[in-house]
Design a protein around this motif. Structure first.
Motif, PDB file in Angstrom:
ATOM      1  N   ARG A  24       0.992  -0.916  -0.060  1.00 56.88           N
ATOM      2  CA  ARG A  24      -0.120   0.079  -0.297  1.00 56.88           C
ATOM      3  C   ARG A  24       0.615   1.467  -0.148  1.00 56.88           C
ATOM      4  O   ARG A  24       0.762   2.521   0.645  1.00 56.88           O
ATOM      5  N   LYS A  25       1.493   1.395  -0.813  1.00 55.61           N
ATOM      6  CA  LYS A  25       2.834   2.532  -1.181  1.00 55.61           C
ATOM      7  C   LYS A  25       3.199   3.017  -2.362  1.00 55.61           C
ATOM      8  O   LYS A  25       2.874   1.998  -3.951  1.00 55.61           O
ATOM      9  N   THR A  26       2.945   4.034  -2.604  1.00 53.14           N
ATOM     10  CA  THR A  26       3.260   4.862  -4.071  1.00 53.14           C
ATOM     11  C   THR A  26       4.841   4.326  -4.807  1.00 53.14           C
ATOM     12  O   THR A  26       5.631   4.247  -3.189  1.00 53.14           O
ATOM     13  N   PRO A  27       5.523   4.151  -5.494  1.00 49.60           N
ATOM     14  CA  PRO A  27       6.702   3.576  -5.509  1.00 49.60           C
ATOM     15  C   PRO A  27       7.577   4.673  -4.925  1.00 49.60           C
ATOM     16  O   PRO A  27       8.329   4.350  -4.769  1.00 49.60           O
ATOM     17  N   ASP A  28       6.946   6.602  -4.601  1.00 53.75           N
ATOM     18  CA  ASP A  28       8.127   7.226  -4.249  1.00 53.75           C
ATOM     19  C   ASP A  28       8.358   6.546  -2.779  1.00 53.75           C
ATOM     20  O   ASP A  28       9.245   6.749  -1.959  1.00 53.75           O
ATOM     21  N   GLU A  29       6.948   6.245  -1.946  1.00 54.48           N
ATOM     22  CA  GLU A  29       6.671   5.736  -0.771  1.00 54.48           C
ATOM     23  C   GLU A  29       7.323   4.974  -0.589  1.00 54.48           C
ATOM     24  O   GLU A  29       8.735   4.456   1.065  1.00 54.48           O
ATOM     25  N   PHE A  30       7.368   3.623  -1.443  1.00 46.40           N
ATOM     26  CA  PHE A  30       8.526   2.944  -0.847  1.00 46.40           C
ATOM     27  C   PHE A  30      10.081   2.552  -1.330  1.00 46.40           C
ATOM     28  O   PHE A  30      10.568   2.025  -0.588  1.00 46.40           O
ATOM     29  N   ALA A  31      10.302   3.857  -2.155  1.00 48.89           N
ATOM     30  CA  ALA A  31      11.545   4.103  -2.395  1.00 48.89           C
ATOM     31  C   ALA A  31      12.089   4.672  -0.867  1.00 48.89           C
ATOM     32  O   ALA A  31      13.271   4.768  -0.616  1.00 48.89           O
ATOM     33  N   GLN A  32      11.351   5.490  -0.552  1.00 49.73           N
ATOM     34  CA  GLN A  32      11.739   6.202   0.579  1.00 49.73           C
ATOM     35  C   GLN A  32      11.800   5.208   2.129  1.00 49.73           C
ATOM     36  O   GLN A  32      12.764   5.879   2.895  1.00 49.73           O
ATOM     37  N   LYS A  33      10.894   4.366   2.227  1.00 54.45           N
ATOM     38  CA  LYS A  33      10.898   2.993   2.980  1.00 54.45           C
ATOM     39  C   LYS A  33      11.887   2.678   2.738  1.00 54.45           C
ATOM     40  O   LYS A  33      12.869   1.870   3.420  1.00 54.45           O
ATOM     41  N   MET A  34      12.372   2.096   1.917  1.00 56.47           N
ATOM     42  CA  MET A  34      13.825   1.210   1.740  1.00 56.47           C
ATOM     43  C   MET A  34      14.904   1.815   2.081  1.00 56.47           C
ATOM     44  O   MET A  34      15.966   1.148   3.063  1.00 56.47           O
ATOM     45  N   ARG A  35      15.032   3.486   1.640  1.00 59.41           N
ATOM     46  CA  ARG A  35      16.087   3.851   2.469  1.00 59.41           C
ATOM     47  C   ARG A  35      16.773   3.915   4.161  1.00 59.41           C
ATOM     48  O   ARG A  35      17.261   4.377   4.070  1.00 59.41           O
ATOM     49  N   ILE A  36      14.613   4.569   4.616  1.00 62.30           N
ATOM     50  CA  ILE A  36      15.363   4.021   5.813  1.00 62.30           C
ATOM     51  C   ILE A  36      15.739   3.009   5.996  1.00 62.30           C
ATOM     52  O   ILE A  36      16.730   2.820   7.395  1.00 62.30           O
ATOM     53  N   ALA A  37      14.632   2.015   5.975  1.00 55.80           N
ATOM     54  CA  ALA A  37      15.358   0.743   6.158  1.00 55.80           C
ATOM     55  C   ALA A  37      17.127   0.292   6.247  1.00 55.80           C
ATOM     56  O   ALA A  37      17.617  -0.100   6.719  1.00 55.80           O
ATOM     57  N   ALA A  38      17.451   0.396   4.797  1.00 53.14           N
ATOM     58  CA  ALA A  38      18.783  -0.353   4.793  1.00 53.14           C
ATOM     59  C   ALA A  38      19.643   0.636   5.923  1.00 53.14           C
ATOM     60  O   ALA A  38      20.305   0.227   5.949  1.00 53.14           O
ATOM     61  N   ALA A  39      19.005   1.825   6.029  1.00 56.36           N
ATOM     62  CA  ALA A  39      19.911   2.491   6.847  1.00 56.36           C
ATOM     63  C   ALA A  39      20.543   2.587   7.848  1.00 56.36           C
ATOM     64  O   ALA A  39      20.998   2.357   9.213  1.00 56.36           O
ATOM     65  N   VAL A  40      19.385   1.964   8.243  1.00 57.46           N
ATOM     66  CA  VAL A  40      18.886   1.395   9.784  1.00 57.46           C
ATOM     67  C   VAL A  40      19.129  -0.443   9.872  1.00 57.46           C
ATOM     68  O   VAL A  40      20.157   0.242  10.732  1.00 57.46           O
ATOM     69  N   LYS A  41      19.120  -0.925   9.005  1.00 58.63           N
ATOM     70  CA  LYS A  41      20.079  -2.175   9.567  1.00 58.63           C
ATOM     71  C   LYS A  41      21.302  -2.121   8.489  1.00 58.63           C
ATOM     72  O   LYS A  41      22.175  -2.410  10.010  1.00 58.63           O
ATOM     73  N   TRP A  42      21.600  -1.200   8.170  1.00 64.90           N
ATOM     74  CA  TRP A  42      23.678  -0.726   8.495  1.00 64.90           C
ATOM     75  C   TRP A  42      24.355  -0.526   9.221  1.00 64.90           C
ATOM     76  O   TRP A  42      25.078  -0.639  10.001  1.00 64.90           O
ATOM     77  N   TYR A  43      23.127   0.800  10.034  1.00 69.16           N
ATOM     78  CA  TYR A  43      23.431   0.971  11.345  1.00 69.16           C
ATOM     79  C   TYR A  43      23.649   0.188  12.120  1.00 69.16           C
ATOM     80  O   TYR A  43      24.690   0.077  12.954  1.00 69.16           O
ATOM     81  N   GLU A  44      22.019  -0.533  12.668  1.00 68.35           N
ATOM     82  CA  GLU A  44      22.677  -1.468  13.465  1.00 68.35           C
ATOM     83  C   GLU A  44      23.524  -2.671  13.155  1.00 68.35           C
ATOM     84  O   GLU A  44      24.357  -2.925  14.098  1.00 68.35           O
ATOM     85  N   LEU A  45      24.212  -2.776  12.378  1.00 64.14           N
ATOM     86  CA  LEU A  45      25.913  -3.205  11.033  1.00 64.14           C
ATOM     87  C   LEU A  45      26.886  -2.872  11.743  1.00 64.14           C
ATOM     88  O   LEU A  45      27.885  -3.690  11.306  1.00 64.14           O
ATOM     89  N   GLU A  46      26.593  -1.537  12.322  1.00 64.60           N
ATOM     90  CA  GLU A  46      27.418  -0.905  12.691  1.00 64.60           C
ATOM     91  C   GLU A  46      28.711  -1.068  11.289  1.00 64.60           C
ATOM     92  O   GLU A  46      29.964  -0.879  11.386  1.00 64.60           O
ATOM     93  N   LYS A  47      27.827  -0.432  10.160  1.00 67.02           N
ATOM     94  CA  LYS A  47      28.761  -0.329   9.534  1.00 67.02           C
ATOM     95  C   LYS A  47      29.038   1.656   8.809  1.00 67.02           C
ATOM     96  O   LYS A  47      29.411   2.111   7.980  1.00 67.02           O
ATOM     97  N   ILE A  48      27.919   1.902   9.338  1.00 71.77           N
ATOM     98  CA  ILE A  48      28.344   3.343   8.630  1.00 71.77           C
ATOM     99  C   ILE A  48      27.366   4.503  10.449  1.00 71.77           C
ATOM    100  O   ILE A  48      27.012   3.353  11.045  1.00 71.77           O
ATOM    101  N   SER A  49      27.478   5.519  10.623  1.00 75.11           N
ATOM    102  CA  SER A  49      27.474   6.193  11.987  1.00 75.11           C
ATOM    103  C   SER A  49      26.405   6.114  11.128  1.00 75.11           C
ATOM    104  O   SER A  49      25.265   6.368  10.669  1.00 75.11           O
ATOM    105  N   GLN A  50      25.404   7.441  13.131  1.00 76.15           N
ATOM    106  CA  GLN A  50      24.126   8.191  13.180  1.00 76.15           C
ATOM    107  C   GLN A  50      24.031   8.871  12.038  1.00 76.15           C
ATOM    108  O   GLN A  50      23.441   8.837  11.444  1.00 76.15           O
TER     109      GLN A  50
END
Length: 91
Positions: A24-50
């Motif tokens: 239930r997302k537009t392509p733009d909403e989906f892309a933004q959610k993917m950016r956030i999810a990827a950033a959260v996961k990479w942060y959680e894995l200590e690959k990147i800073s806050q």
């Protein structure tokens, strides 16, 4: 280029149209959610800073910390050894 403007690169993802309706997302909403999810996961894995994670997510640092909470990820990157060392030096 204006000073202070970041250089950006566009990427293309080919996804089935059904993913947008299923989530239930537009392509733009989906892309933004993917950016956030990827950033959260990479942060959680200590690959990147806050700071870098917030930049990837397209959020302010405060907004990114709120996103971490929604994903049940601690904003603190401490190992058990870090915590022990901090407790030993707490005097």
């Amino acid at each position: 280029m204006t000073q202070g403007q970041p250089i950006t690169t566009s990427i293309t993802l080919n996804l089935p149209e059904t993913v947008f309706s299923a989530l239930r997302k537009t392509p733009d909403e989906f892309a933004q959610k993917m950016r956030i999810a990827a950033a959260v996961k990479w942060y959680e894995l200590e690959k990147i800073s806050q700071d870098k994670a917030a930049e990837i997510a397209g959020l302010t640092r405060a907004e990114f910390i709120q996103a971490l909470s929604r994903y049940h990820v601690s904003p603190f990157q401490y190992t058990e050894a870090d915590l022990v060392r901090e407790m030993e030096n707490a005097d």
